[in-house]
Design a protein around this motif. Sequence first.
Motif, PDB file in Angstrom:
ATOM      1  N   ILE A  29      -4.528  40.217  -6.806  1.00 32.83           N
ATOM      2  CA  ILE A  29      -3.974  38.872  -6.645  1.00 32.83           C
ATOM      3  C   ILE A  29      -4.254  38.428  -5.221  1.00 32.83           C
ATOM      4  O   ILE A  29      -4.078  39.193  -4.271  1.00 32.83           O
ATOM      5  N   VAL A  30      -4.712  37.173  -5.057  1.00 29.07           N
ATOM      6  CA  VAL A  30      -5.072  36.661  -3.732  1.00 29.07           C
ATOM      7  C   VAL A  30      -4.348  35.340  -3.491  1.00 29.07           C
ATOM      8  O   VAL A  30      -4.607  34.346  -4.174  1.00 29.07           O
ATOM      9  N   TYR A  31      -3.446  35.325  -2.523  1.00 32.25           N
ATOM     10  CA  TYR A  31      -2.765  34.092  -2.124  1.00 32.25           C
ATOM     11  C   TYR A  31      -3.462  33.498  -0.898  1.00 32.25           C
ATOM     12  O   TYR A  31      -3.779  34.215   0.050  1.00 32.25           O
ATOM     13  N   ALA A  32      -3.659  32.168  -0.916  1.00 27.23           N
ATOM     14  CA  ALA A  32      -4.300  31.475   0.196  1.00 27.23           C
ATOM     15  C   ALA A  32      -3.380  30.372   0.704  1.00 27.23           C
ATOM     16  O   ALA A  32      -3.504  29.211   0.312  1.00 27.23           O
ATOM     17  N   PRO A  33      -2.427  30.695   1.559  1.00 28.13           N
ATOM     18  CA  PRO A  33      -1.478  29.692   2.064  1.00 28.13           C
ATOM     19  C   PRO A  33      -2.142  28.719   3.034  1.00 28.13           C
ATOM     20  O   PRO A  33      -3.154  29.053   3.671  1.00 28.13           O
ATOM     21  N   SER A  34      -1.566  27.523   3.141  1.00 28.01           N
ATOM     22  CA  SER A  34      -2.134  26.510   4.033  1.00 28.01           C
ATOM     23  C   SER A  34      -1.245  26.205   5.228  1.00 28.01           C
ATOM     24  O   SER A  34      -1.577  25.350   6.049  1.00 28.01           O
ATOM     25  N   SER A  35      -0.101  26.860   5.315  1.00 32.63           N
ATOM     26  CA  SER A  35       0.818  26.647   6.433  1.00 32.63           C
ATOM     27  C   SER A  35       1.549  27.955   6.691  1.00 32.63           C
ATOM     28  O   SER A  35       1.515  28.878   5.876  1.00 32.63           O
ATOM     29  N   ILE A  36       2.249  28.006   7.819  1.00 33.35           N
ATOM     30  CA  ILE A  36       3.011  29.215   8.104  1.00 33.35           C
ATOM     31  C   ILE A  36       4.179  29.338   7.140  1.00 33.35           C
ATOM     32  O   ILE A  36       4.518  30.444   6.697  1.00 33.35           O
ATOM     33  N   GLN A  37       4.785  28.211   6.752  1.00 27.82           N
ATOM     34  CA  GLN A  37       5.871  28.278   5.778  1.00 27.82           C
ATOM     35  C   GLN A  37       5.385  28.857   4.454  1.00 27.82           C
ATOM     36  O   GLN A  37       6.037  29.724   3.863  1.00 27.82           O
ATOM     37  N   GLU A  38       4.239  28.379   3.979  1.00 24.33           N
ATOM     38  CA  GLU A  38       3.694  28.949   2.739  1.00 24.33           C
ATOM     39  C   GLU A  38       3.357  30.421   2.914  1.00 24.33           C
ATOM     40  O   GLU A  38       3.556  31.225   1.990  1.00 24.33           O
ATOM     41  N   THR A  39       2.850  30.782   4.067  1.00 26.59           N
ATOM     42  CA  THR A  39       2.514  32.180   4.312  1.00 26.59           C
ATOM     43  C   THR A  39       3.760  33.048   4.192  1.00 26.59           C
ATOM     44  O   THR A  39       3.748  34.106   3.543  1.00 26.59           O
ATOM     45  N   VAL A  40       4.844  32.599   4.802  1.00 27.20           N
ATOM     46  CA  VAL A  40       6.116  33.315   4.706  1.00 27.20           C
ATOM     47  C   VAL A  40       6.550  33.445   3.242  1.00 27.20           C
ATOM     48  O   VAL A  40       6.913  34.523   2.767  1.00 27.20           O
ATOM     49  N   ASP A  41       6.496  32.321   2.517  1.00 33.45           N
ATOM     50  CA  ASP A  41       6.950  32.326   1.118  1.00 33.45           C
ATOM     51  C   ASP A  41       6.120  33.275   0.258  1.00 33.45           C
ATOM     52  O   ASP A  41       6.659  34.022  -0.572  1.00 33.45           O
ATOM     53  N   TYR A  42       4.793  33.240   0.453  1.00 36.24           N
ATOM     54  CA  TYR A  42       3.938  34.058  -0.407  1.00 36.24           C
ATOM     55  C   TYR A  42       3.880  35.515   0.020  1.00 36.24           C
ATOM     56  O   TYR A  42       3.593  36.388  -0.804  1.00 36.24           O
ATOM     57  N   VAL A  43       4.164  35.808   1.280  1.00 41.14           N
ATOM     58  CA  VAL A  43       4.319  37.214   1.664  1.00 41.14           C
ATOM     59  C   VAL A  43       5.503  37.811   0.909  1.00 41.14           C
ATOM     60  O   VAL A  43       5.427  38.920   0.355  1.00 41.14           O
ATOM     61  N   MET A  44       6.610  37.082   0.864  1.00 41.12           N
ATOM     62  CA  MET A  44       7.784  37.572   0.128  1.00 41.12           C
ATOM     63  C   MET A  44       7.465  37.738  -1.361  1.00 41.12           C
ATOM     64  O   MET A  44       7.821  38.746  -1.985  1.00 41.12           O
ATOM     65  N   GLU A  45       6.789  36.743  -1.920  1.00 41.33           N
ATOM     66  CA  GLU A  45       6.447  36.816  -3.338  1.00 41.33           C
ATOM     67  C   GLU A  45       5.462  37.948  -3.609  1.00 41.33           C
ATOM     68  O   GLU A  45       5.502  38.577  -4.672  1.00 41.33           O
ATOM     69  N   ALA A  46       4.581  38.199  -2.652  1.00 47.05           N
ATOM     70  CA  ALA A  46       3.544  39.210  -2.846  1.00 47.05           C
ATOM     71  C   ALA A  46       4.142  40.585  -3.126  1.00 47.05           C
ATOM     72  O   ALA A  46       3.632  41.343  -3.968  1.00 47.05           O
ATOM     73  N   PHE A  47       5.237  40.931  -2.446  1.00 44.89           N
ATOM     74  CA  PHE A  47       5.846  42.241  -2.676  1.00 44.89           C
ATOM     75  C   PHE A  47       6.395  42.348  -4.092  1.00 44.89           C
ATOM     76  O   PHE A  47       6.258  43.393  -4.740  1.00 44.89           O
ATOM     77  N   ASP A  48       6.991  41.259  -4.579  1.00 44.73           N
ATOM     78  CA  ASP A  48       7.499  41.281  -5.958  1.00 44.73           C
ATOM     79  C   ASP A  48       6.370  41.387  -6.966  1.00 44.73           C
ATOM     80  O   ASP A  48       6.460  42.150  -7.935  1.00 44.73           O
ATOM     81  N   LYS A  49       5.308  40.616  -6.768  1.00 48.15           N
ATOM     82  CA  LYS A  49       4.198  40.661  -7.723  1.00 48.15           C
ATOM     83  C   LYS A  49       3.476  41.997  -7.672  1.00 48.15           C
ATOM     84  O   LYS A  49       3.000  42.502  -8.697  1.00 48.15           O
ATOM     85  N   ALA A  50       3.385  42.574  -6.491  1.00 44.77           N
ATOM     86  CA  ALA A  50       2.783  43.907  -6.377  1.00 44.77           C
ATOM     87  C   ALA A  50       3.571  44.920  -7.201  1.00 44.77           C
ATOM     88  O   ALA A  50       3.001  45.738  -7.934  1.00 44.77           O
ATOM     89  N   ASP A  51       4.902  44.859  -7.094  1.00 43.80           N
ATOM     90  CA  ASP A  51       5.744  45.778  -7.867  1.00 43.80           C
ATOM     91  C   ASP A  51       5.709  45.464  -9.353  1.00 43.80           C
ATOM     92  O   ASP A  51       5.714  46.377 -10.193  1.00 43.80           O
ATOM     93  N   LEU A  52       5.694  44.175  -9.687  1.00 41.09           N
ATOM     94  CA  LEU A  52       5.726  43.779 -11.099  1.00 41.09           C
ATOM     95  C   LEU A  52       4.491  44.265 -11.843  1.00 41.09           C
ATOM     96  O   LEU A  52       4.582  44.764 -12.972  1.00 41.09           O
ATOM     97  N   TYR A  53       3.322  44.129 -11.205  1.00 37.20           N
ATOM     98  CA  TYR A  53       2.062  44.476 -11.872  1.00 37.20           C
ATOM     99  C   TYR A  53       1.462  45.801 -11.402  1.00 37.20           C
ATOM    100  O   TYR A  53       0.394  46.183 -11.890  1.00 37.20           O
ATOM    101  N   ARG A  54       2.136  46.467 -10.454  1.00 37.36           N
ATOM    102  CA  ARG A  54       1.587  47.709  -9.890  1.00 37.36           C
ATOM    103  C   ARG A  54       0.147  47.489  -9.425  1.00 37.36           C
ATOM    104  O   ARG A  54      -0.799  48.086  -9.911  1.00 37.36           O
ATOM    105  N   THR A  55       0.016  46.631  -8.427  1.00 38.10           N
ATOM    106  CA  THR A  55      -1.322  46.260  -7.958  1.00 38.10           C
ATOM    107  C   THR A  55      -1.272  45.866  -6.487  1.00 38.10           C
ATOM    108  O   THR A  55      -0.241  45.373  -6.006  1.00 38.10           O
ATOM    109  N   PRO A  56      -2.359  46.058  -5.757  1.00 41.60           N
ATOM    110  CA  PRO A  56      -2.436  45.493  -4.410  1.00 41.60           C
ATOM    111  C   PRO A  56      -2.463  43.962  -4.478  1.00 41.60           C
ATOM    112  O   PRO A  56      -3.068  43.390  -5.388  1.00 41.60           O
ATOM    113  N   VAL A  57      -1.816  43.334  -3.526  1.00 41.09           N
ATOM    114  CA  VAL A  57      -1.818  41.874  -3.416  1.00 41.09           C
ATOM    115  C   VAL A  57      -2.318  41.507  -2.029  1.00 41.09           C
ATOM    116  O   VAL A  57      -1.877  42.083  -1.024  1.00 41.09           O
ATOM    117  N   LEU A  58      -3.222  40.539  -1.975  1.00 46.26           N
ATOM    118  CA  LEU A  58      -3.861  40.150  -0.721  1.00 46.26           C
ATOM    119  C   LEU A  58      -3.385  38.773  -0.275  1.00 46.26           C
ATOM    120  O   LEU A  58      -3.361  37.832  -1.073  1.00 46.26           O
TER     121      LEU A  58
END
Length: 353
Positions: free
Chosen positions: A136-165
């Motif tokens: 999974i690859v998230y491409a944020p466009s602001s620091i706020q989005e970066t913060v939000d998707y970093v938090m989400e990335a840990f959940d999605k990594a655990d949900l799918y058992r996969t690296p998230v970028l």
Amino acid sequence: MAKVLMKGNEAVGAAAIKAGCKYFFGYPITPQSELPEYMSLELPKVGGVFLQAESELAAINMVYGAAGTGARVMTGSSSPGISLKQEGITYCAGAELPCVIVNMMRGGPGLGSIQPSQSDYFQATRGGGNGDYRTIVYAPSSIQETVDYVMEAFDKADLYRTPVLILADGMIGQMMEAVEFKEPKKIDLPEKDWSTTGTKGKRTHNIVNSLYLDSELLEKHNLKLEEKYKLIEEKEVIYESFGLEDADVVCVAYGTTSRIVKNAIKLSEEKGIKVGLIRPITLWPYPYEIFKKINPNAKGVLTVEMSTGQMIDDVKIAVEGKFPVYFNGRTGGMIPTPASILTDIEKIAGGIK
């Protein structure tokens, strides 16, 4: 909740800690060095561990080991450092180990420059390492989005058992913006009954591995991974779009480049040109379906990137030959300008590009 002014790299670290990250293994490289610096100061305060490895190769293999215990773990780097981590990333994908990897892209190829770039798109979306795998690859466009998707990335990594970028760029890593640290979303996550935490005499031992010497077993494993990736493609596509239904021209851009494109769109509107935008937030899975909503009478689609045009292939796949696809880009750390994008939009709208 009050907003705080933070540099992008530091905000990434703060978001990771808030998401429950306990381990960070990394190595300094511009323009992401403030991330490991921040983690070295803040992780011990929450009972976590920061370790500066002797190399990027060592760091990603430490991530592999920590992820194997079921812990929330992250590493970060910038383009050439991420290249060195690719072997470990494919190992993590093959062993189905959840982890979060941050790439603050810089100009390349090779050591390139320390200026912001988007020239790691191929590496991020096509795997980067060997074998049949995706991240999974998230491409944020602001620091706020970066913060939000970093938090989400840990959940999605655990949900799918996969690296998230998290694929950002040096601009996001180095600039400062006001950010709000929201409470992490509550989602149901599976038990980590696969992790290597010691049997305590209560179960058979677990094995974390990506080696399958039997071809039939490896094929079975790869097909299992493929089913997981299909599920991710169904459920995890994220994008922003507007103005597609009556657009004369549609721009496609991601990350900080999309902010520049939005300025160009405002300039276009002042000249009476209707311009739509598609901004992929997940670069994989890619939002192919939204392209079907483009005005069938649009004159063309303009892809804008800080590269020589690595996203163009995905745009061409998405438009299915219905529209001509054009490109505006700078490379090596140079940044497209609203004026140059406006010039291309005018040419496309006038049918002369």
